[in-house]
Design a protein around this motif. Structure first.
Motif, PDB file in Angstrom:
ATOM      1  N   LEU A 315      87.316  37.790  41.980  1.00  0.00           N
ATOM      2  CA  LEU A 315      86.552  37.357  43.146  1.00  0.00           C
ATOM      3  C   LEU A 315      85.170  38.000  43.159  1.00  0.00           C
ATOM      4  CD1 LEU A 315      86.234  36.029  45.962  1.00  0.00           C
ATOM      5  CD2 LEU A 315      87.361  38.056  46.932  1.00  0.00           C
ATOM      6  N   SER A 316      85.108  39.274  42.808  1.00  0.00           N
ATOM      7  CA  SER A 316      83.832  39.994  42.859  1.00  0.00           C
ATOM      8  C   SER A 316      82.822  39.435  41.860  1.00  0.00           C
ATOM      9  CB  SER A 316      84.057  41.487  42.593  1.00  0.00           C
ATOM     10  OG  SER A 316      84.376  41.736  41.233  1.00  0.00           O
ATOM     11  N   VAL A 317      83.269  39.149  40.637  1.00  0.00           N
ATOM     12  CA  VAL A 317      82.320  38.620  39.649  1.00  0.00           C
ATOM     13  C   VAL A 317      81.926  37.185  39.985  1.00  0.00           C
ATOM     14  CG1 VAL A 317      82.933  40.182  37.767  1.00  0.00           C
ATOM     15  CG2 VAL A 317      84.239  38.078  38.061  1.00  0.00           C
ATOM     16  N   TYR A 318      82.827  36.451  40.646  1.00  0.00           N
ATOM     17  CA  TYR A 318      82.449  35.106  41.119  1.00  0.00           C
ATOM     18  C   TYR A 318      81.340  35.214  42.170  1.00  0.00           C
ATOM     19  CZ  TYR A 318      82.504  30.810  43.820  1.00  0.00           C
ATOM     20  OH  TYR A 318      82.113  29.684  44.496  1.00  0.00           O
ATOM     21  N   ILE A 319      81.453  36.186  43.074  1.00  0.00           N
ATOM     22  CA  ILE A 319      80.422  36.385  44.096  1.00  0.00           C
ATOM     23  C   ILE A 319      79.081  36.715  43.431  1.00  0.00           C
ATOM     24  CG2 ILE A 319      79.675  37.931  45.960  1.00  0.00           C
ATOM     25  CD1 ILE A 319      82.628  38.140  46.783  1.00  0.00           C
ATOM     26  N   LEU A 321      78.119  35.832  40.560  1.00  0.00           N
ATOM     27  CA  LEU A 321      77.646  34.644  39.847  1.00  0.00           C
ATOM     28  C   LEU A 321      77.127  33.575  40.806  1.00  0.00           C
ATOM     29  CD1 LEU A 321      77.517  33.367  36.960  1.00  0.00           C
ATOM     30  CD2 LEU A 321      79.750  32.361  37.465  1.00  0.00           C
ATOM     31  N   ALA A 322      77.859  33.362  41.892  1.00  0.00           N
ATOM     32  CA  ALA A 322      77.531  32.259  42.800  1.00  0.00           C
ATOM     33  C   ALA A 322      76.472  32.625  43.838  1.00  0.00           C
ATOM     34  CB  ALA A 322      78.802  31.781  43.504  1.00  0.00           C
ATOM     35  N   PHE A 323      76.379  33.903  44.178  1.00  0.00           N
ATOM     36  CA  PHE A 323      75.448  34.341  45.231  1.00  0.00           C
ATOM     37  C   PHE A 323      74.523  35.417  44.671  1.00  0.00           C
ATOM     38  CE2 PHE A 323      79.446  33.011  47.188  1.00  0.00           C
ATOM     39  CZ  PHE A 323      79.011  32.009  48.038  1.00  0.00           C
ATOM     40  N   GLN A 324      73.493  34.989  43.960  1.00  0.00           N
ATOM     41  CA  GLN A 324      72.571  35.939  43.335  1.00  0.00           C
ATOM     42  C   GLN A 324      71.484  36.338  44.333  1.00  0.00           C
ATOM     43  OE1 GLN A 324      71.363  34.317  39.532  1.00  0.00           O
ATOM     44  NE2 GLN A 324      73.441  34.389  38.735  1.00  0.00           N
ATOM     45  N   PHE A 389      71.614  37.533  32.171  1.00  0.00           N
ATOM     46  CA  PHE A 389      72.690  38.448  32.547  1.00  0.00           C
ATOM     47  C   PHE A 389      73.908  37.736  33.116  1.00  0.00           C
ATOM     48  CE2 PHE A 389      68.795  41.051  32.797  1.00  0.00           C
ATOM     49  CZ  PHE A 389      69.127  41.990  31.829  1.00  0.00           C
ATOM     50  N   THR A 390      73.785  36.450  33.431  1.00  0.00           N
ATOM     51  CA  THR A 390      74.979  35.710  33.847  1.00  0.00           C
ATOM     52  C   THR A 390      75.985  35.610  32.699  1.00  0.00           C
ATOM     53  OG1 THR A 390      73.930  33.602  33.276  1.00  0.00           O
ATOM     54  CG2 THR A 390      73.742  34.341  35.568  1.00  0.00           C
ATOM     55  N   GLY A 391      75.494  35.741  31.463  1.00  0.00           N
ATOM     56  CA  GLY A 391      76.394  35.742  30.315  1.00  0.00           C
ATOM     57  C   GLY A 391      77.383  36.897  30.375  1.00  0.00           C
TER      58      GLY A 391
END
Length: 422
Positions: A315-319, A321-324, A389-391
């Motif tokens: 969940l944290s890495v999705y946040i 990724l989705a909310f930069q 860095f999204t990679g």
């Protein structure tokens, strides 16, 4: 060299560890299941892990204060991690043969001597050699402490305390050490004096590892790990091997985010000081949250909170990724570190359940270090020269999912083995 270490670090007795009298303060008579012994051991093990705990700070110090440049700074920092990993795997193959008290004291003494020499030798070649040797000393101690904490009846509590130190220490280090170096005329040496004080304090109490003896009441809980079993045989058992692979993949996942946390923060529009402060605060809060594992303990088993924590990290890495945005980075970092602080003691507790001698936990520490080193390297391929860095986030997501697979398999494999034995 192994023969010399065997003579120096061997058990005082064959069947039980009576502790070592090698330090100025012998704490080997403490109760291994008591709070005092576990708190002291957690402190010692965390200071021994300084090359990893303070990695971003050390790279900054080598780059800016010693003028090595970012590439050489990375190599010097990696030397300490190489030493840490090499010593950890060495101890994991001698947990039943060596006195953990002697290993801990010797490792901290070695770390103290070679860290002290970095006050005088600042060229890159000398620093590489000295940090390698200091890291080796730290690796001896942290592996001995990890193995020692496996020899307790409430492994969740022991490892929660250890994990708490592992988050609070780098959090405080990330906040105070850069400010200390930047404001002091001593520069780099100001940080090293601080480290030396901590290492000296840890060395004085390192003999507490002798309190965690090989105990017949714990060996009876895992008869497959009997005294006749060599360390390598314990590691190769299917459930142990799965846990070792799982913690390595998990380390790769965490390493990819940890290494590029500054870049991910810049994607969110934050400056370097703000990013450092967020990471510092998140680590301290996560360390405190790790103590919640003491309350939860084994009430719902080890696998449910472990898997729940891993989903928390997803969940944290999705946040991230989705909310930069600054808020996305703050929440993502906070959830990530808190989940990490909950998952890690349960990982170690599962390995402790598989083998109360500490062999599996110590070797798991080695593979976790390997994963932590491999993760950033793998993420670097996807980050590329353009700094995408999204990679690194995508690699973290993939590796976190992969880490679930061996951990989910462990209960099934364990039940099958017990059924076959019956």
């Amino acid at each position: 060299m192994i023969g010399w270490l065997d003579r120096l670090l061997a058990h005082p007795h064959r069947q039980a560890e009576a502790g070592a009298r090698a330090s100025a303060l012998d704490l080997s008579r403490f109760d291994a299941d008591g709070w005092t012994a576990q708190i002291l051991a957690g402190f010692v093990g965390s200071i021994a892990l300084s090359p990893l705990m303070l990695l971003p700070v050390l790279v900054y110090a080598y780059d800016v204060h010693l003028g090595f440049g970012p590439d050489t700074a990375g190599w010097v920092a990696s030397a300490a991690l190489i030493g840490l990993a090499a010593a950890t795997v060495l101890v994991s193959f001698r947990t039943k043969h060596w006195s953990l008290a002697r290993v801990s004291v010797f490792g901290m003494a070695m770390m103290l001597v070679f860290t002290a020499l970095t006050l005088f030798l600042h060229d890159s070649t000398s620093m590489f050699t000295l940090t390698l040797l200091a890291g080796f000393g730290g690796g001896l101690t942290q592996a001995a402490i990890a193995a020692a904490l496996s020899r307790t009846r409430q492994a969740e509590r022991a490892f929660a305390i250890f994990t708490c130190f592992q988050f609070v220490y780098p959090g405080l280090g990330a906040y105070f050490f850069p400010r200390l170096m930047d404001s002091s005329a001593q520069g780099f040496n100001a940080m090293q004096y601080g480290q030396l004080l901590l290492i000296a304090a840890a060395m004085l109490i390192a003999s507490v590892a002798g309190a965690f003896r090989l105990r017949s009441d714990l060996k009876d809980l895992d008869p497959a790990s009997g005294s006749e079993q060599m360390e390598w045989a314990l590691i190769l058992r299917a459930p142990a091997a799965l846990s070792i692979v799982g913690i390595m993949i998990y380390g790769a996942s965490n390493g990819s985010v940890w290494a590029y946390s500054e870049g991910i923060g810049r994607l969110a529009g934050l400056d370097i000081l703000a990013i450092g402060d967020i990471i510092a605060y998140a680590n301290v809060i996560a360390g405190i949250c790790a103590l919640g594992v003491i309350w939860l303990g084994n009430r719902v088993g080890h696998f449910i909170p472990l898997i729940g924590g891993i989903f928390g990290q997803l969940l944290s890495v999705y946040i991230m990724l989705a909310f930069q945005t600054p808020a996305g980075y703050i929440w993502g970092t906070m959830i990530f570190t808190i989940s990490w602080a909950i998952v890690f003691p349960y990982f170690l507790s599962i390995q402790s359940d598989l083998d109360h001698s500490g062999t599996v936990v110590a070797f798991g520490q080695f593979t976790n270090l390997v994963g932590t080193a491999v993760g950033p390297a793998l993420a670097a391929v996807f980050v590329g020269e353009e700094g995408d860095f999204t990679g690194a986030i995508w690699i973290a997501i993939a590796m976190t999912v992969l880490a679930l697979i061996p951990m989910i398999l462990i209960p099934a494999v364990t039940r099958r083995a017990r059924t076959a034995e019956a």
